[in-house]
Design an enzyme around this catalytic site. Structure first.
Site, short mmCIF file in Angstrom:
data_model
loop_
_atom_site.label_atom_id
_atom_site.label_comp_id
_atom_site.label_asym_id
_atom_site.label_seq_id
_atom_site.Cartn_x
_atom_site.Cartn_y
_atom_site.Cartn_z
N GLY A 52 39.54 37.40 36.80
CA GLY A 52 39.79 36.50 37.59
C GLY A 52 41.31 36.67 38.51
O GLY A 52 41.33 38.18 38.77
N SER A 108 37.76 42.90 33.18
CA SER A 108 38.18 42.40 34.60
C SER A 108 39.96 42.01 33.49
O SER A 108 40.93 42.68 33.13
CB SER A 108 37.99 41.31 35.51
OG SER A 108 38.26 41.93 36.76
N TYR A 109 39.95 41.29 34.71
CA TYR A 109 41.32 40.73 34.41
C TYR A 109 41.29 40.13 33.00
O TYR A 109 42.75 40.27 31.79
CB TYR A 109 42.06 39.22 34.84
CG TYR A 109 43.27 38.96 35.46
CD1 TYR A 109 44.11 40.03 35.41
CD2 TYR A 109 43.77 38.35 34.12
CE1 TYR A 109 45.58 39.54 35.25
CE2 TYR A 109 44.97 38.17 34.31
CZ TYR A 109 45.57 38.42 34.46
OH TYR A 109 47.15 38.33 34.49
N ASP A 129 32.32 50.46 40.37
CA ASP A 129 33.15 49.96 40.90
C ASP A 129 34.52 50.47 40.68
O ASP A 129 35.09 51.23 40.99
CB ASP A 129 33.08 48.88 39.32
CG ASP A 129 34.73 47.75 39.44
OD1 ASP A 129 34.95 47.48 40.58
OD2 ASP A 129 35.20 47.31 39.06
N HIS A 164 30.87 46.63 38.71
CA HIS A 164 31.77 45.20 37.98
C HIS A 164 31.84 44.76 36.50
O HIS A 164 31.89 44.39 35.98
CB HIS A 164 32.99 45.20 38.89
CG HIS A 164 34.05 44.16 38.42
ND1 HIS A 164 35.70 45.07 38.29
CD2 HIS A 164 34.29 43.35 38.00
CE1 HIS A 164 35.97 44.36 37.99
NE2 HIS A 164 35.84 42.75 37.75
#
Ligand SMILES: *[C@@H]1O[C@H](CO)[C@@H](O)[C@H](O)[C@H]1NC(C)=O
Ligand SMILES: *[C@@H]1O[C@H](CO)[C@@H](O)[C@H](O)[C@H]1NC(C)=O
Length: 480
Positions: free
Chosen positions: A126, A222-223, A406, A458
């Site tokens: 996120g 991701s984050y 991605d 992603h």
């Protein structure tokens, strides 16, 4: 996943951070500004580094957990397929009793030999997105939601074939995790997330003591390229202090991981150009006018070119540049690719009263895939490369994987970030296979492995479930 709306504003707002593995950054008052955040909160990222270095906050809060494992057992999820051959649990672990802060988890054991298979914590990014909404229900979990938003179907390539997997909604304010003290949401950032996740793990292991001595791995995307190294570092430090349960952390694996903001910004445009999504001229202007290491020197030509790039790309899924878009109710589930509308089905399912009852949910608000409550992200270092370097030095197994379709945290970003670690190559770039097809490519560095997953966006396990499972199994084994 990274949030769509904040993509450019977030990614383009990171300031220079000069890499220094041996010394903590000295410009202690340099501020990092998230212009993508509504209140544009400023944070002292270099202070964060010191906090992590000097964190002496032992021991953590540990509360009695007797009987809670049994209470968390899920009898059956509404609409789940027949013949579910593994145990599922979900519920809350209190991480701060004074503030009334609790994290929600969903845990699935392996159908076979769960007693000898490793324990894995999965984290979506996120920041502020749910590991159940994406990770469990669209990526690597045992079930996916049908288009009716009410029933589930089995994911044959679920990662619980090879591990016992905890999906954690983190930090408080995400998914069903909450705090009874609303001011907690104003101090949410990397530091509080790592602390709470560590406290969660210590208490969860009291609730499930049979896992205390089990090999433990952290995986995410991701984050979580921030969350994972930060949590791993905290675990190793607390293990060394030996005041709590020693967590048997053996390795970390990060997919399309956001580890170095400046590099990512720059490499997004490299990816967009090399994948024929933007014009030559635009890319050329970006290259000669954009200084991705400093927002202060950003000029009008650069800003204009970035706006032009956005228009040139058109309306595509930036998380999987070749995927179809969700076109509303007319979508029919395809057996070839994941349904691009899956997020909507998950949202309906998670908000059904009977689903929340079955999951033992007691949240003060409705479920959303990414938090509406956490408005600002309080603290985040500009790069995690120094931390990753330390983790490699500690002997931990460290893997990156990357879905090569991605464009948000593209493979070019991961490769360039790894390059900055200056690790010698130990085994050359080569293809790896699933079912006689190239599943992706792998390169081994001293202390680090990078595996690409061919044809994945992603959310890697969502687009390429078999390849993702093969990659993950190889990670657990230590190689292809
Ligand atoms: C939050 O408050 C509710 C209502 O008073 C209470 O039932 C719940 O246990 C509290 N949560 C925590 C983690 O203390
Ligand atoms: C980018 O900007 C910084 C700070 O203004 C400067 O030190 C650096 O040399 C610039 N880089 C390039 C490639 O122009």
């Amino acid at each position: 996943m990274m949030r769509n709306s904040a993509l450019f504003s977030l990614l383009l707002s990171f300031l220079l951070f000069s890499l220094s593995y041996s010394n903590p950054p000295h410009e202690a008052n340099q501020l990092l500004k998230f212009s993508g955040s509504p209140k544009a909160l400023k944070i002292a990222r270099d202070n964060w580094w010191k906090i992590i270095k000097n964190n002496n906050k032992f021991p953590v809060y540990v509360s009695p957990q007797e009987g809670l494992r049994e209470a968390d057992k899920i009898e059956k999820l509404p609409g789940q397929p027949e013949d579910v051959k593994f145990d599922q649990y979900s519920g809350y672990v209190t991480v701060d009793p004074m503030k009334g802060r609790a994290l929600f988890y969903y845990f699935v054991e392996a159908p076979q030999d769960s007693g000898s298979k490793p324990l894995v914590l999965w984290l979506n990014g996120g920041p502020g997105c749910s590991s159940i909404g994406a990770g469990a229900m669209q990526e690597l979990g045992p079930f996916r939601v049908n288009s009716d938003g009410k029933t589930l179907y089995a994911n044959k390539a679920s990662w619980n074939n090879v591990a016992n997997v905890i999906f954690l909604e983190s930090p408080a304010g995400v998914g069903f995790s909450y705090s009874n003290t609303s001011s907690d949401y104003e101090i949410t950032g990397d530091k509080s997330t790592a602390d709470d996740t560590y406290t969660f793990l210590i208490n969860w292991l009291e609730r499930f003591p049979q896992y205390k001595s089990r090999d433990f791995f952290i995986a995410g995307e991701s984050y979580a390229g921030h969350y994972i190294p930060e949590l791993a570092s905290l675990i190793l430090k607390n293990n060394a202090a030996n005041t709590n349960t020693v967590i048997q952390l053996k390795g970390i694996v990060m997919g399309n991981a956001y580890v170095d903001g400046d590099t990512n910004e720059k490499e997004i445009f490299n990816y967009l150009w090399t994948h024929a999504l933007i014009a030559d001229e635009t890319y050329s202007i970006i290259q000669s006018n954009c200084n991705f290491s400093s927002s202060s020197s950003r000029n009008a030509e650069c800003d204009e070119a970035i706006t032009a790039a956005r228009n040139e790309i058109g309306r595509i899924d930036m998380y999987d540049i070749y995927a179809p878009l969700c076109s509303g109710s007319s979508n029919i589930k395809s057996s070839v690719q994941p349904d691009p509308c899956a997020g909507g089905y998950v949202n309906s399912y998670m908000n059904l009263a009977e689903v929340q009852k079955a999951l033992h949910v007691n949240a003060p608000y409705s479920w959303t895939a990414c938090s509406d409550i956490i408005e600002d992200w309080h603290d985040a270092p500009a790069t995690l490369l120094p931390t990753i370097h330390e983790l490699i030095g500690s002997g931990l197994r460290v893997w990156f994987y990357s879905g090569d379709q991605d464009s948000v945290v593209p493979v070019t970003s991961t490769r360039t970030s790894i390059d900055m670690l200056k690790l010698p190559v130990e085994s050359q770039w080569k293809p790896w296979h699933v079912d006689n097809e190239v599943g992706g490519y792998v390169i081994g560095y001293k202390g680090l492995t990078l595996a690409t997953v061919r044809g994945a966006g992603h959310l890697v396990p969502s687009y390429q479930p078999e390849r993702a499972l093969a990659m993950f199994s190889s990670f657990l084994k230590g190689g292809f």
